[in-house]
Design an enzyme around this catalytic site. Structure first.
Site, PDB file in Angstrom:
ATOM      1  CG  ASP A  12      -1.559   1.257   1.566  1.00 33.06           C
ATOM      2  OD1 ASP A  12      -2.232   1.790   0.672  1.00 33.06           O
ATOM      3  OD2 ASP A  12      -1.404   1.761   2.700  1.00 33.06           O
ATOM      4  CG  ASP A  14      -1.631   7.693   0.260  1.00 28.17           C
ATOM      5  OD1 ASP A  14      -2.377   7.499  -0.712  1.00 28.17           O
ATOM      6  OD2 ASP A  14      -0.671   8.478   0.214  1.00 28.17           O
ATOM      7  CG  HIS A  85      -9.104  14.613  -6.498  1.00 29.15           C
ATOM      8  ND1 HIS A  85      -8.453  13.775  -7.366  1.00 29.15           N
ATOM      9  CD2 HIS A  85      -8.751  14.224  -5.244  1.00 29.15           C
ATOM     10  CE1 HIS A  85      -7.739  12.899  -6.679  1.00 29.15           C
ATOM     11  NE2 HIS A  85      -7.902  13.141  -5.392  1.00 29.15           N
TER      12      HIS A  85
HETATM   13  C1  XBP Z   1      -5.244   6.204   0.723  1.00 32.84           C
HETATM   14  C2  XBP Z   1      -6.388   6.896   0.121  1.00 32.84           C
HETATM   15  C3  XBP Z   1      -6.126   7.946  -0.898  1.00 32.84           C
HETATM   16  C4  XBP Z   1      -5.530   9.185  -0.209  1.00 32.84           C
HETATM   17  C5  XBP Z   1      -5.832  10.432  -1.008  1.00 32.84           C
HETATM   18  O1  XBP Z   1      -4.718   5.415  -0.293  1.00 32.84           O
HETATM   19  O2  XBP Z   1      -7.517   6.576   0.413  1.00 32.84           O
HETATM   20  O3  XBP Z   1      -7.351   8.267  -1.479  1.00 32.84           O
HETATM   21  O4  XBP Z   1      -6.131   9.361   1.064  1.00 32.84           O
HETATM   22  O5  XBP Z   1      -5.253  10.282  -2.275  1.00 32.84           O
HETATM   23  P1  XBP Z   1      -3.883   4.048   0.057  1.00 32.84           P
HETATM   24  P2  XBP Z   1      -6.103  10.739  -3.582  1.00 32.84           P
HETATM   25  O6  XBP Z   1      -4.674   2.937  -0.610  1.00 32.84           O
HETATM   26  O7  XBP Z   1      -2.525   4.260  -0.542  1.00 32.84           O
HETATM   27  O8  XBP Z   1      -3.824   3.902   1.579  1.00 32.84           O
HETATM   28  O9  XBP Z   1      -6.661  12.102  -3.266  1.00 32.84           O
HETATM   29  O10 XBP Z   1      -5.100  10.749  -4.694  1.00 32.84           O
HETATM   30  O11 XBP Z   1      -7.151   9.672  -3.724  1.00 32.84           O
HETATM   31 MG    MG Z   2      -3.066   3.160   3.278  1.00 32.83          MG
END
Ligand code: XBP
Ligand code: MG
Length: 241
Positions: A12, A14, A85
């Site tokens: 993953d 974020d 966005h």
């Molecule tokens: C986490 C998310 C992403 C980010 C925001 O992604 O839910 O949507 O919070 O990024 P991950 P965007 O699967 O890596 O934990 O605004 O580009 O969606």
């Molecule tokens: Mg994540």
């Protein structure tokens, strides 16, 4: 049950590779709200609630449904969300350019795993643009496949992005491990049949991680041999995952 050696790690982004919700996404959303004169501000507590919904566009809509329904009454609300966005993504990319630190152990483990012959992939809900902005080119190059954002119709907790990555790798889930930080991420990876290592963040400390293979503060103490051991424990010949 057929038993596979560990062949690939699926990360993953974020909250896992870096604490980007804290260091990048939340400030980027707030900067976009100022830029577009919306008068909105997502503080840490509210953002923690909004993280229940993955995907930035989906999260904006989720916020509006609860706190700014008038925004959705506009004829072109979907277009306005896309515009908002896009502005947020520009701010996020700019924050990445200033440098968002990777979490403890991430760079070392990525290089160690690649050197040990493990295949590396990404399965994330954020945009490909944000992945490219976060990772230095030499680290990004270690990943064979990047599954990101709108590549799939259903974002986490749906398993779609993990299923897409497994198909791209042409590997069964039992030859892989997923590394995640959130309950939505764990639901997605488990629904794709992946044993999953969790590294908590400040936003996900109190999440329900039932079904995780391991629950850690970070990857600082994790090595390739340890991942192989955990994988064999999970998928050993005497266990059905
Ligand atoms: C986490 C998310 C992403 C980010 C925001 O992604 O839910 O949507 O919070 O990024 P991950 P965007 O699967 O890596 O934990 O605004 O580009 O969606
Ligand atoms: Mg994540």
């Amino acid at each position: 049950m057929l038993w596979f050696m560990l062949e690939a790690l699926i990360f993953d982004v974020d909250g896992t590779l870096a604490d980007t919700e804290r260091d990048g996404h939340r400030p980027a959303f707030n900067a976009a709200f100022v830029e577009l004169g919306l008068g909105w501000h997502w503080d840490e507590a509210l953002y923690g609630e909004l993280l229940a919904v993955t995907g930035g566009k989906e999260r904006i809509r989720f916020f509006c449904e609860r706190h700014a329904p008038e925004f959705l009454n506009q004829a072109d609300a979907a277009a306005r969300i896309r515009e908002l966005h896009a502005a947020k993504t520009r701010h996020y990319v700019a924050l990445c350019a200033q440098g968002i630190p990777l979490r403890p152990g991430i760079e070392r483990l990525l290089r160690e795993a690649h050197a040990a012959g493990l295949r590396l992939a990404i399965a994330t809900t954020t945009t490909p643009e944000n992945v490219n902005a976060l990772l230095a080119p030499d680290l990004l190059a270690l990943f064979e496949k990047v599954g990101a954002g709108d590549t799939v119709p259903n974002k986490k907790p749906a398993p779609d992005i993990y299923q897409w990555v497994l198909a791209q790798l042409a590997l069964p889930a039992s030859a892989c491990l997923a590394i995640e930080d959130s309950a939505n991420g764990l639901k997605a990876s488990r629904a794709a049949g992946l044993a999953t290592v969790i590294t908590r963040t400040g936003y996900t400390n109190d999440h329900d991680f039932f079904g995780a293979l391991a629950l850690l503060p970070d990857l600082a103490q994790v090595t390739v041999p340890l991942l192989r051991h955990w994988h064999d424990e999970a998928y050993g010949s005497d266990k059905i995952m």
